[in-house]
Design an enzyme around this catalytic site. Structure first.
Site, PDB file in Angstrom:
ATOM      1  N   GLY A  22     -41.833  24.960 -34.678  1.00 12.68           N
ATOM      2  CA  GLY A  22     -43.014  25.474 -34.017  1.00 12.68           C
ATOM      3  C   GLY A  22     -43.401  24.726 -32.766  1.00 12.68           C
ATOM      4  CG  MET A  23     -45.407  21.745 -32.597  1.00 10.27           C
ATOM      5  SD  MET A  23     -46.561  22.544 -31.492  1.00 10.27           S
ATOM      6  CE  MET A  23     -46.870  21.231 -30.333  1.00 10.27           C
ATOM      7  CD  GLU A  25     -35.908  26.308 -28.452  1.00 12.64           C
ATOM      8  OE1 GLU A  25     -35.533  25.969 -27.318  1.00 12.64           O
ATOM      9  OE2 GLU A  25     -35.994  27.467 -28.837  1.00 12.64           O
ATOM     10  CE  LYS A  41     -37.704  15.731 -30.602  1.00 16.52           C
ATOM     11  NZ  LYS A  41     -38.368  14.824 -31.580  1.00 16.52           N
ATOM     12  CD  GLU A  90     -29.769   5.316 -30.672  1.00 11.46           C
ATOM     13  OE1 GLU A  90     -28.904   4.686 -31.308  1.00 11.46           O
ATOM     14  OE2 GLU A  90     -30.968   4.946 -30.596  1.00 11.46           O
ATOM     15  CG  ASP A 134     -46.308  12.763 -36.442  1.00 11.38           C
ATOM     16  OD1 ASP A 134     -46.780  12.963 -37.574  1.00 11.38           O
ATOM     17  OD2 ASP A 134     -45.573  13.572 -35.861  1.00 11.38           O
ATOM     18  CE  LYS A 136     -43.711  14.529 -39.268  1.00 16.67           C
ATOM     19  NZ  LYS A 136     -44.411  15.803 -39.106  1.00 16.67           N
ATOM     20  CG  ASP A 152     -40.231  12.367 -32.104  1.00 16.10           C
ATOM     21  OD1 ASP A 152     -39.317  12.310 -31.260  1.00 16.10           O
ATOM     22  OD2 ASP A 152     -40.477  13.366 -32.780  1.00 16.10           O
TER      23      ASP A 152
END
Length: 792
Positions: A22-23, A25, A41, A90, A134, A136, A152
């Site tokens: 959704g955010m 590719e 990204k 990377e 973020d 996780k 990220d």
């Protein structure tokens, strides 16, 4: 926007798609300039329509680009294509941690290995001021060679939504192949402050880390509800189930680390990822990376495997049942504790105040818990400087659990180790390692007290929880000066007491609103009078002023009320006000032995012997090894005319503390009152020898001489008292006591009159001391008794 294989994205050649969601590719691409493959990204074009968001994206991406750490995915480049921003990273081969967890929990060994790598990566980023926000399992990647990479970093600000309930919180990116391409966070890993919409700092990453660590060990999410609202409520209000109930291979140390990460209050979590990594590394070194899984040896038949699995399952069930029963029994059986003196591992005498101060502060904090009996300071400090076997010490002190620890100071850094041991079986209930700044000493003390209360499963009232968190100053320097003052005060030497006054005054200068420092100053002045270092007219008014200032700041400070009680009775002879202060102190802190002790002396002076003996027995229960309380128990028995019992208790007192002159002094008085003159002379001589050169030592010597009929020698000793009085304070009551023993009534009454004028402490006992029986029929004696506010 979808890119086909062979197409160009800036200078990069697209090879294949890796993931989409959704955010954005993610693509595998080749950088022809360097001949290497990369991951790209591509974010939606809508990002570029918000200038501020695009600016922040570029800032964060550039910041992430400066990170160079083996546990952080490298960012090579950023750019824009057809209005859509992209970031070049990377390219990794392996799987996300989410994929690794698809098969259930990981072994403790592997978990600790991964956790250490995550912690080191976080520490490197946090050092540069970069917070993930973020973290996780989807944003953690395990390469084929077992290296863990954080993905990220720095991009989370870009993907922040308006709040935890927005759609973005539940839209993980679909992944295929080797690169996850995750853009958004998941609600179950957010920190409480993120759920509340507050700014997230490095400690927020530590909370998320804790949730991930919990999931690696248990195979279940730490916080998960049927709806987003349920999950948010769990994060804010609930603790996940104990890991020991889901994985029997987990060491207590590892479970403690998880719980420390998941504290709701950011202030109570690890203060940095460096601290977190240090604890993990210490645990790994001490236990071989926690408990190692024991698998079934290769080649064993399937029947044998099934039998072993059944046996293992039964063992787990039995172990779990035993753990539950042990936990329940422990929660009801451990109702007493001793905090042994923390060891000064620095071997620097100047750091002694830290180890002693931490010990005393933990004792004071735990003493406020109504369901826990805590051994008093003077009781446990008998173990200071000795090799401490916690289990043996616990048996000696008749407690069910013992805390021990050590403190190392390295410049402005403190390294503290604390352990809680079950006396019944010697097992460790809890242990923790703290690596903090010296300025964080109050925080560490609070955490240790809180951890102990939690591990003992004590049910605390709201007021008790608040007491554990209570701080009297936010000024770290003022607090350190206070600890130094208390350390000096506890020495009970002339130089120590004078130094304590200076240190408490310096502490007050740093923080004029520091109630404990005023209370400490009040105690110093009161004790200085007891040790003949200041006349009553100097010491008691100063003590009262300091105690009242402390109570003006915090009227719930039992210590200051107790000190004010002593000053009001011994100096002002305001008996109703003194009793009110003592009762207030005891009501505020029923376990404060000193309050009971000073109330005892007041009751004894008033002739309320039965009440006084009840009160001092309570003080002895709270502090059974206090030499001064035990000695004064003998004194009160004398006032109650229970001479045989006084002699019995006096002999116990000198046996337990053979070098304590005050105990020998009161035993001598008991023997004198009983008529055992020879023994009384011997005990008086022992007192004089132990306290040689002090006013009390001269008093004991003069009394021994008078009892032995050596009148001229006793009179010479009185002259020595007068000479000493030109250099330091000598109570006129000491001269009066020797003259009374010699039978010189007129001179004795003259000196008692001077003592009343000076408001010597001993004049409050005129009415009850058997020594004065020979003076009672003289009208002048009755007048003296009235002067101290008592009926003759």
């Amino acid at each position: 926007m979808t890119l086909a294989a062979g197409s160009k994205l800036g200078p990069y050649e697209i090879l294949s798609a890796i993931g989409a969601g959704g955010m954005g590719e993610v693509y595998r691409a080749k950088d022809p300039r360097l001949g290497r493959e990369v991951a790209i990204k591509v974010l939606p074009a809508s990002f570029s329509q918000d200038a501020d968001r695009l600016r922040r994206f570029e800032q964060e991406a550039k910041a992430a680009g400066v990170l160079n750490h083996p546990n952080i995915t490298a960012v090579y480049d950023i750019g824009s294509h057809d209005g859509a921003p992209y970031v070049v990273q990377e390219l990794l081969e392996g799987e996300t941690l989410r994929s690794a967890l698809a098969g259930g929990k990981l072994s403790p060994r592997k978990t600790v290995d991964y956790a250490l790598q995550i912690a080191h990566g976080l520490a490197a980023a946090h050092e540069k001021g970069i917070v993930h926000r973020d973290l996780k399992p989807e944003n953690l990647f395990v390469t084929k060679d077992g290296r863990l990479k954080i993905l990220d970093f720095g991009l989370a600000k870009l993907t922040e939504t308006e709040g935890p309930g927005s759609p973005g919180t539940s839209l993980p990116t679909e992944t295929r192949g080797t690169e996850p391409g995750v853009v958004l966070g998941t609600l179950g890993y957010m920190s409480p402050e993120q759920v509340r919409g507050k700014p997230a700092d490095a400690r927020s990453d530590i909370f998320s880390f804790g949730a991930i660590l919990y999931e690696m060990l248990s195979g279940k999410r730490a916080f998960h509800g049927d709806s987003a609202a349920d999950t948010m409520s769990a994060i804010l209000k609930e603790d996940p189930p104990d890991l020991s109930f889901t994985n029997q291979n987990i060491s207590p140390g590892l479970e403690r680390i998880v719980r420390h990460c998941l504290e709701k209050n950011p202030e109570q979590r690890f203060h940095s990822a460096h601290d977190l990594a240090f604890d993990l590394d210490t645990l790994s070194s001490a236990t071989g990376a926690a408990q190692v899984d024991r698998g079934v040896p290769a080649g064993r038949s399937s029947r044998a495997r099934r039998a072993l699995l059944v046996a293992a399952g039964l063992a787990v069930v039995l172990a779990l049942a035993a753990a539950i029963l042990w936990s329940r029994s422990r929660s009801t059986s451990i109702d007493s504790i001793a905090v042994l003196p923390f060891v000064n591992a620095s071997r620097d005498p100047n750091a002694e105040y830290l180890s002693d101060g931490i010990t005393e502060s933990i004792i004071n904090s735990l003493s406020h818990l109504s369901n826990l009996r805590v051994a008093a300071r003077s009781t446990v400090f008998r173990y200071k400087g000795r090799d401490q076997d916690p289990q043996k010490a616990g048996r000696d002190l008749n407690v069910r659990a013992v805390v021990s620890g050590k403190v190392t100071q390295r410049g402005d850094t403190l390294v503290i180790q604390a352990d809680l041991v079950d006396v019944a079986n010697g097992s460790q209930i809890w242990g923790d390692h703290y690596d903090r700044k010296l300025s964080d000493i109050q925080t560490v003390q609070e955490e240790i007290a809180r951890e102990i209360s939690e591990k003992l499963r004590l049910r605390l009232t709201g007021e008790e929880k608040e007491q554990l968190r209570k701080r009297y100053t936010s000024n770290a320097e003022a607090y350190q000066l206070y600890l130094k003052g208390r350390h000096a005060w506890e020495k009970r030497t002339e130089s120590g007491l004078q130094q304590s006054v200076e240190l408490f005054q310096q502490s007050i200068e740093k923080d004029p609103g520091f109630a404990l420092a005023y209370a400490g100053l009040a105690d110093s002045y009161v004790v200085m009078n007891s040790y003949s270092l200041m006349p009553p007219a100097d010491s008691f008014p100063r003590a009262k002023a300091a105690a009242r200032k402390a109570l003006e700041i915090d009227d719930d400070l039992a210590q200051a009320h107790a000190t004010l009680c002593l000053a009001l009775s011994n100096y002002d002879h305001d008996w109703p006000a003194a009793e009110s202060e003592c009762k207030r102190a005891i009501a505020l802190d029923p376990k404060y032995a000193t309050a009971h002790f000073w109330y005892t002396l007041m009751l004894g002076a008033l002739g309320r012997s039965d009440e006084a003996l009840v009160e001092i027995r309570r003080a002895r229960e709270l502090d059974p090894f206090s030499a001064i309380i035990q000695a004064n128990y003998v004194r009160l028995l004398i006032f109650a005319r229970q001479y045989d019992r006084a002699i019995e208790e006096g002999r116990k007192a000198v046996e337990e503390n053979p070098n304590f002159g005050v105990a020998h002094n009161f035993l001598a008085l008991a023997l004198t009152a009983k008529g055992a003159t020879r023994e009384a002379i011997a005990e008086s001589q022992t007192t004089a020898k132990l306290l040689e050169g002090t006013p009390l030592g001269l008093l004991a010597l003069g009394r021994a001489q008078a009892l032995d009929g050596r009148r001229s020698e006793a009179l010479q000793t009185i002259e020595e008292m007068k000479a000493l009085a030109t250099r330091r304070y000598v109570a006129p009551s000491f001269v009066a006591m020797v003259l009374t023993r010699l039978g010189d009534k007129d001179q004795a009454l003259d000196w008692w009159a001077k003592a009343c004028e000076n408001r010597d402490t001993d004049v409050v006992f005129l009415k009850v001391d058997p020594l004065n029986d020979a003076l009672r029929r003289d009208p002048r004696f009755a007048d003296l008794v009235r002067k101290v506010g008592l009926a003759p």
